[in-house]
Motif scaffolding. Sequence first.
Motif, mmCIF file in Angstrom:
data_model
loop_
_atom_site.group_PDB
_atom_site.id
_atom_site.type_symbol
_atom_site.label_atom_id
_atom_site.label_comp_id
_atom_site.label_asym_id
_atom_site.label_seq_id
_atom_site.Cartn_x
_atom_site.Cartn_y
_atom_site.Cartn_z
ATOM 1 N N GLY A 459 10.494 10.369 -20.732
ATOM 2 C CA GLY A 459 9.660 9.497 -19.929
ATOM 3 C C GLY A 459 8.484 10.138 -19.252
ATOM 4 N N ILE A 460 7.753 9.297 -18.526
ATOM 5 C CA ILE A 460 6.572 9.682 -17.754
ATOM 6 C C ILE A 460 6.688 9.003 -16.396
ATOM 7 N N GLY A 461 6.551 9.773 -15.326
ATOM 8 C CA GLY A 461 6.603 9.186 -13.995
ATOM 9 C C GLY A 461 8.004 9.244 -13.413
ATOM 10 N N ARG A 462 8.129 8.779 -12.175
ATOM 11 C CA ARG A 462 9.383 8.832 -11.452
ATOM 12 C C ARG A 462 9.660 7.527 -10.709
ATOM 13 N N GLU A 463 10.946 7.273 -10.469
ATOM 14 C CA GLU A 463 11.378 6.131 -9.674
ATOM 15 C C GLU A 463 12.149 6.647 -8.463
ATOM 16 N N TYR A 464 12.440 5.722 -7.536
ATOM 17 C CA TYR A 464 13.224 5.936 -6.314
ATOM 18 C C TYR A 464 12.380 6.611 -5.213
ATOM 19 N N GLY A 465 12.631 6.174 -3.990
ATOM 20 C CA GLY A 465 12.053 6.790 -2.816
ATOM 21 C C GLY A 465 10.539 6.821 -2.826
ATOM 22 N N PHE A 466 9.987 7.849 -2.162
ATOM 23 C CA PHE A 466 8.538 7.955 -2.033
ATOM 24 C C PHE A 466 7.864 8.094 -3.392
ATOM 25 N N ALA A 467 8.437 8.915 -4.277
ATOM 26 C CA ALA A 467 7.821 9.121 -5.589
ATOM 27 C C ALA A 467 7.741 7.810 -6.358
ATOM 28 N N GLY A 468 8.803 6.987 -6.277
ATOM 29 C CA GLY A 468 8.786 5.706 -6.967
ATOM 30 C C GLY A 468 7.785 4.738 -6.376
ATOM 31 N N LEU A 469 7.661 4.714 -5.056
ATOM 32 C CA LEU A 469 6.667 3.854 -4.403
ATOM 33 C C LEU A 469 5.259 4.285 -4.786
ATOM 34 N N ASN A 470 5.033 5.577 -4.811
ATOM 35 C CA ASN A 470 3.705 6.119 -5.126
ATOM 36 C C ASN A 470 3.236 5.726 -6.520
ATOM 37 N N THR A 471 4.188 5.463 -7.427
ATOM 38 C CA THR A 471 3.858 5.073 -8.796
ATOM 39 C C THR A 471 3.078 3.767 -8.855
ATOM 40 N N TYR A 472 3.184 2.950 -7.818
ATOM 41 C CA TYR A 472 2.552 1.622 -7.810
ATOM 42 C C TYR A 472 1.341 1.565 -6.887
ATOM 43 N N LEU A 473 0.807 2.734 -6.518
ATOM 44 C CA LEU A 473 -0.324 2.800 -5.599
ATOM 45 C C LEU A 473 -1.511 3.510 -6.235
ATOM 46 N N GLU A 474 -2.701 3.081 -5.864
ATOM 47 C CA GLU A 474 -3.930 3.814 -6.168
ATOM 48 C C GLU A 474 -4.409 4.491 -4.886
ATOM 49 N N TYR A 475 -5.029 5.648 -5.032
ATOM 50 C CA TYR A 475 -5.594 6.355 -3.893
ATOM 51 C C TYR A 475 -7.103 6.085 -3.822
ATOM 52 N N LYS A 476 -7.573 5.725 -2.661
ATOM 53 C CA LYS A 476 -9.006 5.519 -2.436
ATOM 54 C C LYS A 476 -9.463 6.427 -1.303
ATOM 55 N N THR A 477 -10.578 7.110 -1.513
ATOM 56 C CA THR A 477 -11.146 7.951 -0.466
ATOM 57 C C THR A 477 -12.473 7.358 0.002
ATOM 58 N N VAL A 478 -12.595 7.173 1.308
ATOM 59 C CA VAL A 478 -13.840 6.696 1.921
ATOM 60 C C VAL A 478 -14.368 7.817 2.805
ATOM 61 N N THR A 479 -15.620 8.233 2.584
ATOM 62 C CA THR A 479 -16.189 9.302 3.416
ATOM 63 C C THR A 479 -17.118 8.706 4.464
ATOM 64 N N LEU A 480 -17.032 9.278 5.652
ATOM 65 C CA LEU A 480 -17.822 8.796 6.804
ATOM 66 C C LEU A 480 -18.722 9.932 7.284
#
Length: 480
Positions: A459-480
């Motif tokens: 497989g690819i990726g992980r499930e359970y806990g923080f790692a599993g939650l992170n699988t369904y998130l995108e990271y966005k960076t906003v600079t100020l």
Amino acid sequence: MITYDRLFIGGTWTEPSAPELRDILSPHDESLVGRAAQARPDDVDRAVAVARAAFDEGTWPNTPPSERIAVLRRLNALREARAEQIAAVITAENGSAGWFTRAGQPSLTRQAHAYLKAAEELAWEETLTPTDPAATVRSVVRREPIGVVAAVIPWNSPFSASLAKIIPALLAGNTVILKVSPENSLSMGLLADLLAECGLPAGTISVLPADRETSEHLVSHPDVDKIAFTGSTGAGRRIASIAGQQLKRVSLELGGKSAAIVLPDADLAKFTAGLAFSCLLNNGEACIAQTRILAPRSRYEEVVDAVKQVVETLKVGDPQDPDTFIGPMIRRDQQQRVRDYIATGIEEGARLVTGGPQVPAGLERGYYVSPTVFADVDNAMRIAQEEIFGPVLVVIAYEDEDDAVRIANDSEYGLSGGVWSADERHALAVARRIRTGTVTINVAPVGFDGPFGGFKASGIGREYGFAGLNTYLEYKTVTL
């Protein structure tokens, strides 16, 4: 008899595009357990359309995480209240032994709690401290949902597989189409009932039992942003190719051919006490089953005899009987597939210790297989390299510890595994050398706070806990 004559699309029970209902038969005696509507491509299109609208124009992606957590906590409470009913339905439609489906209910609670804890502790938005004190730019990092998620699960453990995907996907703010196997139409209908009660906004989730052709229509749909799949490695490769062509996000939890390394100092009494649970759980229809048992040459026959004695004491039969440990296979073709592998093992020259390709006496009706143990197995044999997905164990001899690690790693898979030793620190040292996603020591249960997933073709990726939650998130960076 249970009947679901409509499909759960976007939170509402609606008429299916095809009115014919599928008969759900008992793997135990082929009696009729229930009937259920099945999704077709037109139903998938409707489900994706409402999910797309709910994500792009609805409230769920922008709902505060604390409120999303409260809804998913309510879903877990509703499931706990119906745990006995859920276990009974899975046993009836899947043939999973009652002890297994009942024991799995508290595990579902632990799985949910790990995701909820991760969501509560996650920094959904944070301002980073510049590494250069003189910097005039600040960075704000946000965790945002990916979009429309197609979650596709197998039949062997439907509630565990479905909740492992939909809970983190929903906590992250995504909308979801859960595609389930036709064999699980009844238990997944129960899940849809719970989803209708928990307070999700309209359009947020659909539950569609469907065949492979309809499943491919879903994962290929241009309005799906992420695919989360559990199933065979062959199907995973196909899904990965589709995701690659369309640049969809993808996570895959695939097959396994896990090794249990019995070190020379292992307590055989403890090993045999845990053997059935680590190697033959869910009738052997488990991707994490440790079906390759690696024994030291100095104790080889002792280990073979111990495995034989355990397997021969396990009751095979009606999965609703509380004394039954191993029930039937899910379908007749799966029964035949496992029996063919047993015949292949004999042809390859492995020593048949117990079991065989014959159907267990008195269980000719239904989809039963004789629990089987092979000895004198070479790791290059098909029965040692290919995932059988049934109650078949192979015992392989090793010369020393390095040889044991080599054999354990000599597999295209890398999902699970185990080490047995009287010295826990030594066992941990061996576990660190195994190329697999999860290793248990002396049959310790798999935890849900740590990541779960596979190396290599598992497989690819992980499930359970923080790692599993992170699988369904995108990271966005906003600079100020």
